[in-house]
Design a protein around this motif. Sequence first.
Motif, PDB file in Angstrom:
ATOM      1  N   HIS A   1      -5.744   4.562  -6.541  1.00  0.00           N
ATOM      2  CA  HIS A   1      -6.812   5.037  -5.608  1.00  0.00           C
ATOM      3  C   HIS A   1      -6.392   6.525  -5.534  1.00  0.00           C
TER       4      HIS A   1
ATOM      5  N   ALA B   1      -4.926   1.211  -3.043  1.00  0.00           N
ATOM      6  CA  ALA B   1      -5.047   1.136  -1.584  1.00  0.00           C
ATOM      7  C   ALA B   1      -5.183  -0.313  -1.159  1.00  0.00           C
TER       8      ALA B   1
ATOM      9  N   GLY C   1     -12.276   4.764  -5.326  1.00  0.00           N
ATOM     10  CA  GLY C   1     -11.093   5.689  -5.288  1.00  0.00           C
ATOM     11  C   GLY C   1     -10.383   5.901  -6.931  1.00  0.00           C
TER      12      GLY C   1
ATOM     13  N   ASP D   1       0.857  -1.470   0.031  1.00  0.00           N
ATOM     14  CA  ASP D   1       0.032   0.132   0.031  1.00  0.00           C
ATOM     15  C   ASP D   1       0.940   1.270  -0.103  1.00  0.00           C
TER      16      ASP D   1
ATOM     17  N   LYS E   1      -5.898   7.784  -1.120  1.00  0.00           N
ATOM     18  CA  LYS E   1      -5.235   7.033  -0.468  1.00  0.00           C
ATOM     19  C   LYS E   1      -4.071   7.929   0.037  1.00  0.00           C
TER      20      LYS E   1
END
Length: 361
Positions: free
Chosen positions: A243, A64, A163, A58, A246
């Motif tokens: 995303h 994410a 996202g 991540d 994030k």
Amino acid sequence: MVSPFAAVPAAVVDDAVLLHVGNPLREQRALEGGEAVVPRADRSVLTVAGEDRLTWLDSLTSQALAALAPGVSTELLVLDPNGHVEHAAGVVDDGERTWLVVDREDAEGLLAWLTRMRFRLRVDPQDVSADFGVVGGTASAVATLGDGVVAVWRDPWPDVAIGGWGYAAVDPHPAAARDWSEAIVTTSTLDRLASEAERGERRLAGVLAAEALRVAAWRPRVAAEADGRTLPHEVDWLRTAVHLSKGCYRGQETVAKVHNLGHPPRRLVALQLDGSDAMLPEPGAEVRAGGEPVGAITSVARHHEEGPIALALVKRTTAVDAPLTVAVDGGEVTAAQEQIVPPEAGRTAAVPRLPRLSRRR
């Protein structure tokens, strides 16, 4: 590297990759209908084990992943500090380790980068391609593979992930009904599939058929659409692999700036190539408008319904209705473009949805 599928009747194999088994167009129809599977020796398999694997991935990538549930499929990108795509991978976790499905050309570089980024975290990235391979097809087709399947990655394309953001301004998307999964299997399973195909008990397709379906779906691939300066916005990759809200990762600043404040310098287009000539352009072939170069072919294929098709990256400022030509050996072919990423993508990201023109010949 020797392919276990070389002895299958009519098989054409190059560099251990099964290209086709006699009729790539028929194989496309069989793949779409769930009647065949395709061995993907052009794919490699990486794994990441360890307690910190998901939070670590991540922090390093565009997706994410910290809360990724076992069995849920997604996609990640590794970007350079300027936001250009360096690596891509399909991702699925089984609760104990994370499986990454990557283009074979990309595997060594991605593994080397992940290994350098371990620091003191409890993670163990490995290339397990000697023990595992990839077999693609519809969800129902890969479900017939039986024992030896260790994980299944469902391609999320073209759904817009949580996202993410979709730039393609056509409705419906050409891949709206896309059903594509890639099963990670043991090498003994590949041997079994080859034996079944030799005996006529298993229908196979080659990579040429799978690639034609990918091109028709406008689906980017790192080995084709990432040329070292590709931004994910240019090929509509924010849709499944990024995303936007994030935490921090390498290249995030560029992703945010281009999406919110600017425009990507290039855009992906789909091309319908003049089918009157048997000659297909090669990836990298120059795309011209009014005789001037405006971009290059990234992927090309013969589709069972649409005929010769291609994906190309062109300058953002290229008119969406400009007649295009593509360089081929000894001349050029005409190409009708269909907009994938609109020129307005980025700062004015909410572009109007357009009805999709028929792409059948």
